[in-house]
Scaffold this active site. Structure first.
Site, PDB file in Angstrom:
ATOM      1  N   HIS A 187      41.681  49.941  15.171  1.00 18.65           N
ATOM      2  CA  HIS A 187      42.945  50.224  14.477  1.00 18.65           C
ATOM      3  C   HIS A 187      42.989  51.675  14.006  1.00 18.65           C
ATOM      4  O   HIS A 187      44.038  52.318  14.023  1.00 18.65           O
ATOM      5  CB  HIS A 187      43.123  49.284  13.285  1.00 18.65           C
ATOM      6  CG  HIS A 187      43.511  47.892  13.658  1.00 18.65           C
ATOM      7  ND1 HIS A 187      44.633  47.615  14.402  1.00 18.65           N
ATOM      8  CD2 HIS A 187      42.926  46.698  13.399  1.00 18.65           C
ATOM      9  CE1 HIS A 187      44.723  46.306  14.585  1.00 18.65           C
ATOM     10  NE2 HIS A 187      43.716  45.728  13.993  1.00 18.65           N
ATOM     11  N   ARG A 284      56.160  44.530  20.807  1.00 19.95           N
ATOM     12  CA  ARG A 284      55.314  43.504  20.189  1.00 19.95           C
ATOM     13  C   ARG A 284      56.183  42.661  19.259  1.00 19.95           C
ATOM     14  O   ARG A 284      56.714  43.163  18.264  1.00 19.95           O
ATOM     15  CB  ARG A 284      54.186  44.149  19.388  1.00 19.95           C
ATOM     16  CG  ARG A 284      53.277  45.078  20.177  1.00 19.95           C
ATOM     17  CD  ARG A 284      52.207  45.646  19.245  1.00 19.95           C
ATOM     18  NE  ARG A 284      51.284  46.533  19.913  1.00 19.95           N
ATOM     19  CZ  ARG A 284      51.385  47.853  19.929  1.00 19.95           C
ATOM     20  NH1 ARG A 284      52.403  48.445  19.291  1.00 19.95           N
ATOM     21  NH2 ARG A 284      50.499  48.588  20.553  1.00 19.95           N
ATOM     22  N   ARG A 320      57.142  41.485  24.991  1.00 15.99           N
ATOM     23  CA  ARG A 320      55.967  40.622  25.125  1.00 15.99           C
ATOM     24  C   ARG A 320      56.155  39.390  24.261  1.00 15.99           C
ATOM     25  O   ARG A 320      56.449  39.498  23.058  1.00 15.99           O
ATOM     26  CB  ARG A 320      54.699  41.363  24.698  1.00 15.99           C
ATOM     27  CG  ARG A 320      53.427  40.514  24.873  1.00 15.99           C
ATOM     28  CD  ARG A 320      52.179  41.276  24.495  1.00 15.99           C
ATOM     29  NE  ARG A 320      52.085  41.514  23.057  1.00 15.99           N
ATOM     30  CZ  ARG A 320      51.146  42.253  22.477  1.00 15.99           C
ATOM     31  NH1 ARG A 320      50.234  42.841  23.230  1.00 15.99           N
ATOM     32  NH2 ARG A 320      51.128  42.417  21.165  1.00 15.99           N
ATOM     33  N   GLU A 409      44.972  41.608  30.932  1.00 17.75           N
ATOM     34  CA  GLU A 409      44.002  41.949  29.886  1.00 17.75           C
ATOM     35  C   GLU A 409      42.646  41.323  30.172  1.00 17.75           C
ATOM     36  O   GLU A 409      41.674  41.612  29.476  1.00 17.75           O
ATOM     37  CB  GLU A 409      44.489  41.430  28.530  1.00 17.75           C
ATOM     38  CG  GLU A 409      45.879  41.898  28.152  1.00 17.75           C
ATOM     39  CD  GLU A 409      46.456  41.071  27.020  1.00 17.75           C
ATOM     40  OE1 GLU A 409      46.345  41.507  25.868  1.00 17.75           O
ATOM     41  OE2 GLU A 409      47.013  39.999  27.300  1.00 17.75           O
ATOM     42  N   ASN A 432      43.145  47.827  26.122  1.00 18.33           N
ATOM     43  CA  ASN A 432      42.254  47.582  24.976  1.00 18.33           C
ATOM     44  C   ASN A 432      41.429  46.321  25.203  1.00 18.33           C
ATOM     45  O   ASN A 432      40.196  46.338  25.144  1.00 18.33           O
ATOM     46  CB  ASN A 432      43.057  47.443  23.685  1.00 18.33           C
ATOM     47  CG  ASN A 432      43.879  48.672  23.382  1.00 18.33           C
ATOM     48  OD1 ASN A 432      43.793  49.682  24.078  1.00 18.33           O
ATOM     49  ND2 ASN A 432      44.685  48.599  22.345  1.00 18.33           N
ATOM     50  N   ASP A 433      42.115  45.202  25.468  1.00 20.81           N
ATOM     51  CA  ASP A 433      41.388  43.957  25.694  1.00 20.81           C
ATOM     52  C   ASP A 433      40.691  43.949  27.046  1.00 20.81           C
ATOM     53  O   ASP A 433      39.595  43.403  27.175  1.00 20.81           O
ATOM     54  CB  ASP A 433      42.347  42.757  25.593  1.00 20.81           C
ATOM     55  CG  ASP A 433      42.452  42.221  24.172  1.00 20.81           C
ATOM     56  OD1 ASP A 433      41.468  42.347  23.424  1.00 20.81           O
ATOM     57  OD2 ASP A 433      43.510  41.691  23.806  1.00 20.81           O
ATOM     58  N   ARG A 443      35.349  46.212  20.079  1.00 16.86           N
ATOM     59  CA  ARG A 443      35.958  47.543  20.001  1.00 16.86           C
ATOM     60  C   ARG A 443      35.831  48.189  18.632  1.00 16.86           C
ATOM     61  O   ARG A 443      36.104  49.375  18.477  1.00 16.86           O
ATOM     62  CB  ARG A 443      37.438  47.460  20.381  1.00 16.86           C
ATOM     63  CG  ARG A 443      38.296  46.659  19.407  1.00 16.86           C
ATOM     64  CD  ARG A 443      39.657  46.432  20.011  1.00 16.86           C
ATOM     65  NE  ARG A 443      40.635  46.001  19.015  1.00 16.86           N
ATOM     66  CZ  ARG A 443      41.883  45.649  19.309  1.00 16.86           C
ATOM     67  NH1 ARG A 443      42.289  45.687  20.551  1.00 16.86           N
ATOM     68  NH2 ARG A 443      42.708  45.275  18.369  1.00 16.86           N
ATOM     69  N   CYS A 494      50.154  49.659  29.112  1.00 21.42           N
ATOM     70  CA  CYS A 494      50.716  49.698  27.757  1.00 21.42           C
ATOM     71  C   CYS A 494      49.615  49.738  26.702  1.00 21.42           C
ATOM     72  O   CYS A 494      49.899  49.693  25.510  1.00 21.42           O
ATOM     73  CB  CYS A 494      51.644  48.521  27.509  1.00 21.42           C
ATOM     74  SG  CYS A 494      50.845  46.902  27.579  1.00 21.42           S
TER      75      CYS A 494
END
Length: 569
Positions: A187, A284, A320, A409, A432-433, A443, A494
């Site tokens: 984050h 989101r 999404r 992902e 990210n995932d 992460r 994204c």
């Protein structure tokens, strides 16, 4: 001059004096309430303090937008969760602990449980500590945790930052950010990029930096220079070029690469439109569901979605569907007690148990789309198999939503993209995932930061596999069904990798057709692509794929792309 090295997460250079984060709220002494004390009144103080903290965080979320608002809302939801307050109240009633000590001990129990689960749930342990400290501060009259305000611009140095602290950073004062912990998709990193603050995380030796010393931070190379030369300080202290973006993203030879924005609510959608984004690559929708005990109704969802679509009339908006589970539990949707929530019922998987929630969301999206001039696309998170993708596309079609795609992902989805995109009309890579699952690396762990980056050649190979799968699906449609020309199956990114100026050309070279990022990154990404032909992007991609590790890949690409230094990136 001593140079410290870490993981680059937000580009740019800045020089300034160090200000370190203050010490956290200390543990209250273990004390008991006296015999005859009003235990119910003491227990009620815990609930009152939790409500005060929740209200403060929600008020700050209301003044923020985009990712910052989303993060503050999530933290507020954790403060409002009765689990911690009820556990603390029991310690007050049964053990006569003081309210502040009871909160501390109850929080430790939650932290221990989360850390034992590992993965994304272990990541939430830090957030629990942040909420704990805020409640204890409210109970004891101390200054709550937060970023210092020295009265002059500074370089903030911390072991790590709670999301609620990072979300409130003022880019005019916080010149750069250096942390000893964290990773490139934490984050802290995500918010630093969204705010346009140069940042380096997982810096070995960051704890040795002292208040008042001058450092030069290079967020593109991942370095922190101690006692830099005066001329280097002057160069880094020059106002950073704020590049604007208007029109279309293009390579030097005119190939169009859609430059889109990630948004979380109507306010961030308006900001993204004002920044010139060609559209929205990731809307989101979780912000509407977080922090509440019940699912929002169809009418409320429709109004909110329409407000986002309204900011992008005539342009693409990728919505999404609800990405609940793991680090975003919802009381009306997700189960408690999963042994490994990061690998549990999350994203689209929740629809298997609660199909009505997905149906109502699709109904709301379709209703908002019908009232809007935006080009609405819909995608599902956490898709792993072709059957999951096919079922989602069918449900979207039942609501009249023709552009139905998936997020990639999970490594399995990247490797099976040819079949997943047989019915799904597009894919968007959530890097990210994808990185976390491919590298088996949390992460948020600074010790694993070099693993937790899309620069890993193994992750880039998954990106390439997804793009190749899309091309195979396009050709199969033409060959098998006699279509007039290939059926396009665009693949975008994204995840946070899309906003990395050095990595963006590599992604384009791998076959990615759109990049969606924080609006603050649009100008920099457009500037880099404008210097680079498609063939050169492909050469950069081959360089990265042929490297033995993430560090070598990053260094090879930067050496072959000197324009990054010229652009200050």
């Amino acid at each position: 001059m001593t140079s410290l090295h870490g993981v680059p997460v937000s580009p740019g250079r800045a020089a300034g004096v160090v200000v370190t984060m203050p010490a956290p709220v200390p543990a209250p002494v273990l004390a008991r309430l006296p015999e005859g004390a009003d235990l119910e009144a003491a227990a009620d103080r815990v609930s009152q303090a939790a409500r005060t903290v929740t209200a403060d965080l929600l008020e700050r979320a209301g003044r923020a937008s985009g990712t910052a608002a989303d993060v503050l809302t999530v933290t507020a939801a954790m403060a409002a969760d009765p689990t911690l307050a009820e556990a603390a109240a029991r310690l007050v009633r049964e053990d006569r602990e003081t309210p502040e000590r009871a909160v501390w001990d109850a929080a430790q129990g939650v932290v221990d449980q989360l850390e034992s689960l590992g993965g994304l749930m272990a990541e939430r342990a830090r957030d629990v500590r942040d909420v704990r400290d805020r409640i204890v501060a409210a109970l004891t009259g101390q200054r709550p945790p937060g970023v210092p305000e020295p009265g002059h611009p500074f370089v903030l140095v911390a072991h790590d930052l709670a999301p609620a602290d990072t979300a409130t950073l003022d880019p005019a004062q916080a010149l750069a950010l250096v942390t000893e912990g964290g990773g490139p998709t934490s984050h802290t990193a995500i918010l630093a990029r969204a705010l346009g603050i140069p940042a380096v995380v997982a810096v070995a030796g960051a704890g040795d930096l002292r208040d008042g010393e001058t450092v030069l931070v290079d967020g593109g190379r991942g370095t922190v220079e101690r006692d830099p030369a005066a001329e280097a300080v002057a160069a880094a202290s020059a106002p950073r070029v704020q590049r604007t973006f208007a029109g279309q993203g293009r390579t030097a030879d005119g190939v169009h690469v859609e430059l889109l924005a990630n948004v979380a609510d109507p306010a961030s959608a308006k900001a993204a439109a004002a920044a010139g984004a060609e559209g929205v690559g990731l809307f989101r929708t979780e912000f509407l569901f977080l922090g509440r005990p019940d699912e929002p109704g169809v009418d409320e969802q429709t109004r909110t979605y329409h407000a986002v679509l309204d900011a992008f009339a005539g342009r693409k908006v990728v919505v999404r569907t609800l990405d609940a589970g793991a680090d975003k539990p919802l009381p009306f949707l997700t189960a408690e007690g999963e042994p490994n929530p990061a690998l549990g019922v999350r994203g689209l998987r929740t629809a298997a148990l609660h199909p009505d929630v997905l149906e109502r969301q699709l109904e709301a999206i379709a209703a908002a789309a019908a009232r809007s001039d935006a080009d609405v696309w819909v995608m599902a998170p956490m898709v792993a198999t072709p059957d999951e993708a096919d079922r989602f596309v069918a449900r979207c079609a039942a609501h009249g939503l023709a552009h139905a795609g998936v997020m990639i992902e999970v490594p399995a989805a990247a490797l099976q993209a040819r079949w997943i995109l047989e019915e799904a009309t597009f894919a968007s890579l959530g890097t990210n995932d994808l990185t976390q699952y491919a590298m088996a690396a949390d992460r948020e762990l600074g010790a694993l930061a070099e693993l937790s980056t899309t620069w890993q050649p193994a992750v880039l190979r998954l990106v390439a596999a997804a793009c190749e799968g899309a091309h195979v699906a396009e050709r199969a449609h033409e060959d098998d069904r006699g279509a007039q020309g290939p059926r396009e199956r665009p693949v975008g990114v994204c995840g946070e990798a899309a906003g990395d100026p050095a990595l963006a050309p590599v992604l384009v070279g791998l076959g990615v057709t759109s990049l969606s990022m924080a609006p603050a990154a649009l100008g920099d990404i457009a500037a880099v692509l404008a210097t680079t032909t498609l063939e050169r992007c492909r050469r950069l991609a081959r360089l990265a794929l042929g490297s033995r590790d993430a560090w070598a890949a990053r260094q090879a690409v930067r050496a072959a792309l000197p324009e990054l230094d010229a652009l200050g990136l």
